[in-house]
Design a protein around this motif. Sequence first.
Motif, PDB file in Angstrom:
ATOM      1  N   GLY A 127       0.834  -1.210   0.000  1.00 12.76           N
ATOM      2  CA  GLY A 127       0.000   0.000   0.000  1.00 12.76           C
ATOM      3  C   GLY A 127       0.862   1.250   0.000  1.00 12.76           C
ATOM      4  N   GLU A 128       0.245   2.367   0.346  1.00  8.34           N
ATOM      5  CA  GLU A 128       0.949   3.653   0.270  1.00  8.34           C
ATOM      6  C   GLU A 128       1.670   3.977   1.584  1.00  8.34           C
ATOM      7  N   GLY A 129       0.894   4.103   2.640  1.00  6.32           N
ATOM      8  CA  GLY A 129       1.470   4.441   3.940  1.00  6.32           C
ATOM      9  C   GLY A 129       0.375   4.326   4.985  1.00  6.32           C
ATOM     10  N   PRO A 130       0.766   4.232   6.242  1.00  8.75           N
ATOM     11  CA  PRO A 130      -0.226   4.052   7.299  1.00  8.75           C
ATOM     12  C   PRO A 130      -1.195   5.220   7.382  1.00  8.75           C
ATOM     13  N   GLY A 131      -2.430   4.911   7.738  1.00  4.51           N
ATOM     14  CA  GLY A 131      -3.409   5.951   8.074  1.00  4.51           C
ATOM     15  C   GLY A 131      -3.505   6.069   9.582  1.00  4.51           C
ATOM     16  N   GLU A 132      -4.572   6.687  10.030  1.00  5.92           N
ATOM     17  CA  GLU A 132      -4.701   6.969  11.461  1.00  5.92           C
ATOM     18  C   GLU A 132      -4.751   5.680  12.292  1.00  5.92           C
ATOM     19  N   ASP A 133      -5.609   4.737  11.894  1.00  5.06           N
ATOM     20  CA  ASP A 133      -5.754   3.495  12.677  1.00  5.06           C
ATOM     21  C   ASP A 133      -4.455   2.698  12.699  1.00  5.06           C
ATOM     22  N   GLU A 134      -3.788   2.674  11.541  1.00  2.67           N
ATOM     23  CA  GLU A 134      -2.543   1.916  11.436  1.00  2.67           C
ATOM     24  C   GLU A 134      -1.461   2.549  12.321  1.00  2.67           C
ATOM     25  N   ASP A 135      -1.444   3.880  12.347  1.00  2.00           N
ATOM     26  CA  ASP A 135      -0.471   4.615  13.156  1.00  2.00           C
ATOM     27  C   ASP A 135      -0.676   4.334  14.650  1.00  2.00           C
ATOM     28  N   LEU A 139       0.033  -1.562  12.853  1.00  2.00           N
ATOM     29  CA  LEU A 139      -0.206  -2.642  11.887  1.00  2.00           C
ATOM     30  C   LEU A 139      -0.790  -2.067  10.602  1.00  2.00           C
ATOM     31  N   PRO A 140      -0.420  -2.655   9.445  1.00  2.00           N
ATOM     32  CA  PRO A 140      -0.918  -2.102   8.184  1.00  2.00           C
ATOM     33  C   PRO A 140      -2.361  -2.530   7.905  1.00  2.00           C
ATOM     34  N   PHE A 141      -3.058  -1.665   7.211  1.00  2.00           N
ATOM     35  CA  PHE A 141      -4.409  -1.964   6.705  1.00  2.00           C
ATOM     36  C   PHE A 141      -5.321  -2.571   7.782  1.00  2.00           C
ATOM     37  N   VAL A 142      -5.521  -1.817   8.848  1.00  2.00           N
ATOM     38  CA  VAL A 142      -6.457  -2.257   9.891  1.00  2.00           C
ATOM     39  C   VAL A 142      -7.661  -1.320  10.004  1.00  2.00           C
ATOM     40  N   CYS A 172       2.358  -4.709   3.471  1.00  2.00           N
ATOM     41  CA  CYS A 172       3.193  -3.607   3.967  1.00  2.00           C
ATOM     42  C   CYS A 172       2.942  -2.364   3.110  1.00  2.00           C
ATOM     43  N   ASN A 173       3.677  -1.315   3.395  1.00  2.00           N
ATOM     44  CA  ASN A 173       3.479  -0.039   2.700  1.00  2.00           C
ATOM     45  C   ASN A 173       4.798   0.496   2.164  1.00  2.00           C
ATOM     46  N   VAL A 174       4.677   1.472   1.269  1.00  2.00           N
ATOM     47  CA  VAL A 174       5.890   2.144   0.772  1.00  2.00           C
ATOM     48  C   VAL A 174       6.539   2.914   1.916  1.00  2.00           C
ATOM     49  N   TYR A 246      -6.367  -0.935  -7.913  1.00  2.00           N
ATOM     50  CA  TYR A 246      -6.796   0.257  -7.176  1.00  2.00           C
ATOM     51  C   TYR A 246      -6.491   0.115  -5.695  1.00  2.00           C
ATOM     52  N   HIS A 247      -6.237   1.254  -5.055  1.00  2.00           N
ATOM     53  CA  HIS A 247      -6.094   1.265  -3.604  1.00  2.00           C
ATOM     54  C   HIS A 247      -7.486   1.076  -2.993  1.00  2.00           C
ATOM     55  N   PRO A 248      -7.596   0.263  -1.927  1.00  2.00           N
ATOM     56  CA  PRO A 248      -8.918   0.035  -1.326  1.00  2.00           C
ATOM     57  C   PRO A 248      -9.633   1.330  -0.905  1.00  2.00           C
TER      58      PRO A 248
HETATM   59  N1  URA Z   1      -3.690   2.818   3.394  1.00  2.00           N
HETATM   60  C1  URA Z   1      -2.465   2.346   3.084  1.00  2.00           C
HETATM   61  O1  URA Z   1      -1.953   2.607   2.001  1.00  2.00           O
HETATM   62  N2  URA Z   1      -1.858   1.581   3.965  1.00  2.00           N
HETATM   63  C2  URA Z   1      -2.388   1.251   5.128  1.00  2.00           C
HETATM   64  O2  URA Z   1      -1.739   0.534   5.872  1.00  2.00           O
HETATM   65  C3  URA Z   1      -3.666   1.733   5.441  1.00  2.00           C
HETATM   66  C4  URA Z   1      -4.296   2.525   4.561  1.00  2.00           C
END
Ligand code: URA
Length: 276
Positions: A127-135, A139-142, A172-174, A246-248
């Motif tokens: 993915g791209e990078g963590p968002g608020e929940d991930e931060d 953990l990624p994409f939670v 994981c993310n970039v 596509y990104h979710p």
């Molecule tokens: N979007 C991302 O790209 N990565 C995440 O971990 C969460 C949302």
Amino acid sequence: MSQDAIAQILAYYRDLGIKDIYRRTPTVLPSASQPAAKPALPPPPPQPTPQSLPTPQSLSAPQSLQSRGREGAVLLPPELPTMAPANDTLEKIIADIGDCRRCRLCEARNKIVFGSGNPNTKIVFVGEGPGEDEDIQGLPFVGRAGQLLTAMIDNTAKKEGIPITRADVYICNVVKCRPPKNRTPEPDEMEICGQFLFRQLLAIKPKAICALGSTAAKALLGTKDGVMKLRGKWHKWRDIPVMVTYHPSYLLRPYNQNAKRESWEDLKKVLHFVYN
Ligand code: URA
């Protein structure tokens, strides 16, 4: 126009792959002596044959991600090996990241989000990078996008008779730290953190990579092409086949129903390639 409306329009453009929207004061300028790097042409589609290991020389970041500071200064190379150490492992990479202060993203982050899942997987989602929940969770994409990604992986695999769930893949993310207000990572942030991403991919050696959205596609393929152009076809990162989709988060927006069908097609394609 409200800030929310502008943010939505920019997010829409971003998902379409239109990223060069100029502000009055550009934040990233090519230096006078060195013109901005041209995007690399996408490599030819891979054949589904056993992969060979990338050579160490192939480990430098894509040219299009050459490091530039916000005011156009060329940054010094970060304190990172440009080659993956021999016998690299995810544990060594985590240790090398440490309490990372290599870029400005450390300033507002809560937790570094390294990645999660099965390190012996045949497929890695980027993915791209963590968002608020991930931060918050580390953990990624939670968050919402993550729940959609989980449902997409689990349901597509089930419908296609492929016996895996999210727990069987690696995600994981970039960039490993949340960009403030979920902005797109800057090129120098992508380059610095991208070296850890590359090491993760080389340590895992998946049979295929699924790039979620344009930031992941750009980091892996060094192209400025948008997801609409790249998706559904095979590309390569080093010797590893890459499917872009596509990104979710994009799929969570109401305006594009077609993208949901297309991303399902992309996922089917990559899962069948990896598991059949
Ligand atoms: N979007 C991302 O790209 N990565 C995440 O971990 C969460 C949302």
